[in-house]
Scaffold this motif. Structure first.
Motif, PDB file in Angstrom:
ATOM      1  N   ARG A   5       0.849  -1.115  -0.117  1.00 13.50           N
ATOM      2  CA  ARG A   5      -0.007  -0.218   0.073  1.00 13.50           C
ATOM      3  C   ARG A   5       0.831   1.177  -0.284  1.00 13.50           C
ATOM      4  O   ARG A   5       0.837   2.275  -0.848  1.00 13.50           O
ATOM      5  CB  ARG A   5      -0.766   0.079   1.229  1.00 13.50           C
ATOM      6  N   ASP A   6       1.968   1.166   0.903  1.00 14.08           N
ATOM      7  CA  ASP A   6       2.622   2.333   0.770  1.00 14.08           C
ATOM      8  C   ASP A   6       3.428   2.757  -0.340  1.00 14.08           C
ATOM      9  O   ASP A   6       3.563   3.856  -0.837  1.00 14.08           O
ATOM     10  CB  ASP A   6       3.775   2.266   2.055  1.00 14.08           C
ATOM     11  N   ARG A   7       3.995   1.593  -0.945  1.00 10.40           N
ATOM     12  CA  ARG A   7       4.649   1.910  -2.478  1.00 10.40           C
ATOM     13  C   ARG A   7       3.711   2.459  -3.289  1.00 10.40           C
ATOM     14  O   ARG A   7       4.054   3.127  -4.212  1.00 10.40           O
ATOM     15  CB  ARG A   7       5.125   0.362  -2.699  1.00 10.40           C
ATOM     16  N   SER A   8       2.602   1.757  -3.481  1.00 12.99           N
ATOM     17  CA  SER A   8       1.489   2.042  -4.398  1.00 12.99           C
ATOM     18  C   SER A   8       1.042   3.525  -4.356  1.00 12.99           C
ATOM     19  O   SER A   8       0.867   4.113  -5.195  1.00 12.99           O
ATOM     20  CB  SER A   8       0.442   1.073  -4.565  1.00 12.99           C
ATOM     21  N   GLU A   9       1.053   3.954  -3.159  1.00 10.33           N
ATOM     22  CA  GLU A   9       0.763   5.306  -2.671  1.00 10.33           C
ATOM     23  C   GLU A   9       1.958   6.339  -2.725  1.00 10.33           C
ATOM     24  O   GLU A   9       1.873   7.491  -2.969  1.00 10.33           O
ATOM     25  CB  GLU A   9       0.259   5.711  -1.491  1.00 10.33           C
ATOM     26  N   GLY A  10       3.279   5.726  -2.905  1.00  5.99           N
ATOM     27  CA  GLY A  10       4.325   6.420  -3.013  1.00  5.99           C
ATOM     28  C   GLY A  10       4.663   7.372  -1.712  1.00  5.99           C
ATOM     29  O   GLY A  10       5.168   8.571  -1.745  1.00  5.99           O
ATOM     30  N   ASN A  11       4.291   6.638  -0.537  1.00  4.55           N
ATOM     31  CA  ASN A  11       4.550   7.247   0.745  1.00  4.55           C
ATOM     32  C   ASN A  11       6.133   7.224   0.969  1.00  4.55           C
ATOM     33  O   ASN A  11       6.963   6.275   0.569  1.00  4.55           O
ATOM     34  CB  ASN A  11       3.902   6.311   1.924  1.00  4.55           C
ATOM     35  N   PRO A  12       6.680   8.410   1.502  1.00  9.38           N
ATOM     36  CA  PRO A  12       8.183   8.453   1.871  1.00  9.38           C
ATOM     37  C   PRO A  12       8.449   7.387   3.199  1.00  9.38           C
ATOM     38  O   PRO A  12       7.572   7.053   3.758  1.00  9.38           O
ATOM     39  CB  PRO A  12       8.428   9.922   2.373  1.00  9.38           C
ATOM     40  N   GLY A  13       9.760   7.031   2.996  1.00  8.68           N
ATOM     41  CA  GLY A  13      10.311   6.108   4.261  1.00  8.68           C
ATOM     42  C   GLY A  13      10.073   4.701   4.005  1.00  8.68           C
ATOM     43  O   GLY A  13      10.322   3.813   5.002  1.00  8.68           O
ATOM     44  N   VAL A  14       9.759   4.337   2.687  1.00 12.27           N
ATOM     45  CA  VAL A  14       9.480   2.848   2.346  1.00 12.27           C
ATOM     46  C   VAL A  14      10.550   2.422   1.414  1.00 12.27           C
ATOM     47  O   VAL A  14      10.791   3.123   0.314  1.00 12.27           O
ATOM     48  CB  VAL A  14       8.025   2.743   2.068  1.00 12.27           C
ATOM     49  N   PRO A  15      11.246   1.429   1.823  1.00 10.21           N
ATOM     50  CA  PRO A  15      12.303   1.002   0.573  1.00 10.21           C
ATOM     51  C   PRO A  15      11.666   0.451  -0.550  1.00 10.21           C
ATOM     52  O   PRO A  15      10.665  -0.074  -0.391  1.00 10.21           O
ATOM     53  CB  PRO A  15      12.980  -0.288   1.306  1.00 10.21           C
TER      54      PRO A  15
END
Lengths: 161, 93, 126
Positions: free
Chosen positions: C101-111
Motif C-alpha cells: 500500500r505504501d509503495r503504490s501510494e508513493g509514501n516516503p520512508g519505504v524501501p
C-alpha cells in the motif's frame, strides 16, 4: 510402508496433538492413529515437500539459542517502551542477502525473526533471495546482519542443506 | 493462604490484561490507517485469549482452555483474511 | 477460589509469578502498540505478548492444572505452539500488505523494490 505412512513426522505430531486434546487413553490412541492415517493419505494427495533433516543433533541447540534470544530481546523492547522514545533510537529497514534456499528452512527463519520482539520479517524476494527486515532499534546495522546470518542462518543451513 | 495469593494475583493480572485490551481498542479507533486497525484487532484477539486462560486459572475449570484455543484459531484466520483483503482490495481500485 | 484452598503455597506463588509476568508483558506490549509513531514500529509491540506473554501464562496454567488434577496436564502447550506458528504468518501478511500500500501510494520512508543490500541504511523512519 512408504505409502501407508507418507509423512511420519507430521503424522506423529498429529497423533500427539490428538492425545493431548482428548486424553492419554488406549481408545483415544487407536482413534488418533486412524485420524493420523487418514490425514496422511489426504496430505499425500497434495504432494507437499517433505523436509530433509541432515543434522538432528543441532535442533536442540537452535531451540536453546532462540529461546535465549527471545528472553533478551523481550527485555530490550520492554526497556524501549517503558523509557519512552529516546533520541538515540532509530527504527529502519535492513535488506539482507540470504544463502539459505530450503523453503522449510526459510519458513523457520521467518518464525524465529518474527517471534523475537524488535525484528519483523517484511518481505522475501525469491528472485534475488534477499529478505527485508524491519528493526526497532537499529543502532548497529552490521551487528544485526551478523546476528541473522551467523546465529540463525548458519545453523539452519547445517540442519537443512 | 494460597487461595488468597492466587486470588490477588489473578485479579491484578486480569486488570492488566483488561488495560491492555483498552489500549488496543483505543488504537483501533484512532487508526490512522486500515492496517493499524487490523493489527489492533489481532492484538485484541490475543489479549482476550490470554484473558480466557486467566479465567481458567481463576475458576480451575478446564473448559476455558478450549474457548481460548478456538479464539486463537479464529484470530489467525480473520487477521489473515483481512491482511489479504488489504492487498487485493487496492489492486482493484 | 475454592479449588485453590488446599494448594501448596509454593505452587500458588509459582503460578502467580508466571501469570503476573505474562500479563504485564502483554500490557507493556499493548502500551507500546499504542505509543509508537509509525505502523512499522507498531508491528513489533504485540510480539511481546505473543512470545513470552503467552508462554508465561501457558506455563502458569500448566503448573496449576497439573497440581490440581494430580496428573501431568500439557494440553495448554498447544496454544503456545499455535500462537508461535501463526503470529509470524499474520504479521508477515500485514507487513507485506502495508509495504504494498505504501509503495503504490508513493509514501516516503519505504524501501523501493530494488533496495540496496545490507550494510547500508535504506530508510530512516522518524
Amino acid at each position: 510402508m512408504r505409502r501407508l505412512i507418507p509423512y511420519p513426522l507430521m503424522m506423529a505430531s498429529l497423533l500427539l496433538m490428538w492425545l493431548l486434546l482428548a486424553g492419554f487413553t488406549v481408545g483415544q490412541f487407536i482413534v488418533g492413529i486412524g485420524v493420523a492415517l487418514l490425514a496422511g493419505q489426504g496430505l499425500a494427495a497434495l504432494h507437499p515437500a517433505s523436509p530433509r533433516l541432515r543434522r538432528w543433533d543441532l535442533i536442540p541447540k537452535l531451540i536453546g539459542i532462540v529461546l535465549y534470544d527471545i528472553v533478551l530481546s523481550n527485555i530490550e523492547v520492554v526497556k524501549i517502551i517503558v523509557t519512552g522514545d529516546r533520541r538515540g533510537r532509530r527504527a529502519g529497514f535492513v535488506n539482507i542477502p540470504l544463502e539459505l534456499r530450503d523453503p522449510i528452512g526459510l519458513a523457520i527463519l521467518s518464525v524465529i525473526v518474527t517471534s523475537t520482539p524488535g525484528t519483523a520479517w517484511m518481505d522475501y524476494d525469491s528472485s534475488r533471495s534477499t529478505v527485508l527486515l524491519h528493526v526497532l532499534d537499529l543502532v548497529d546495522e552490521e551487528a544485526w546482519v551478523d546476528t541473522i546470518k551467523d546465529r540463525y542462518e548458519f545453523l539452519l543451513r547445517e540442519i537443512f542443506e | 493462604m494460597s487461595a488468597t495469593i492466587l486470588l490477588w494475583s489473578v485479579t491484578i493480572a486480569q486488570g492488566a490484561l483488561a488495560l491492555a485490551m483498552c489500549f488496543a481498542l483505543i488504537r483501533m479507533m484512532r487508526g490512522p490507517r486500515a492496517q493499524d486497525r487490523v493489527l489492533a484487532l489481532d492484538t485484541l484477539y490475543l489479549n482476550s485469549m490470554l484473558m480466557l486462560l486467566s479465567f481458567g486459572i481463576r475458576t480451575g475449570n478446564d473448559m476455558y482452555f478450549e474457548a481460548s484455543l478456538i479464539i486463537s484459531v479464529l484470530g489467525f484466520v480473520s487477521t489473515g483474511a483481512l491482511a489479504k483483503f488489504l492487498m487485493r482490495g487496492e489492486v482493484i481500485e | 477460589m475454592s479449588h485453590a484452598a488446599d494448594l501448596p503455597v509454593w505452587v500458588a506463588v509459582l503460578v502467580s509469578a508466571f501469570l503476573l509476568l505474562g500479563a504485564f508483558l502483554t500490557l507493556v506490549g499493548s502500551i507500546g502498540f499504542y505509543r509508537f509513531k509509525s505502523f512499522y514500529e507498531r508491528i513489533h509491540a504485540p510480539t511481546l505478548g505473543t512470545s513470552w506473554g503467552t508462554a508465561s501464562i501457558v506455563i502458569s496454567s500448566m503448573i496449576l492444572f497439573t497440581v490440581l488434577q494430580s496428573r501431568p496436564v500439557f494440553h495448554e502447550i498447544l496454544i503456545g505452539i499455535f500462537v508461535t506458528v501463526t503470529t509470524p504468518v499474520t504479521l508477515m501478511l500485514l507487513g507485506r500488505a502495508t509495504l504494498y500500500r505504501d509503495r503504490s501510494e508513493g509514501n516516503p520512508g519505504v524501501p523501493p523494490m530494488d533496495a540496496p543490500l545490507s550494510g547500508r541504511r535504506d530508510t530512516e523512519r522518524r
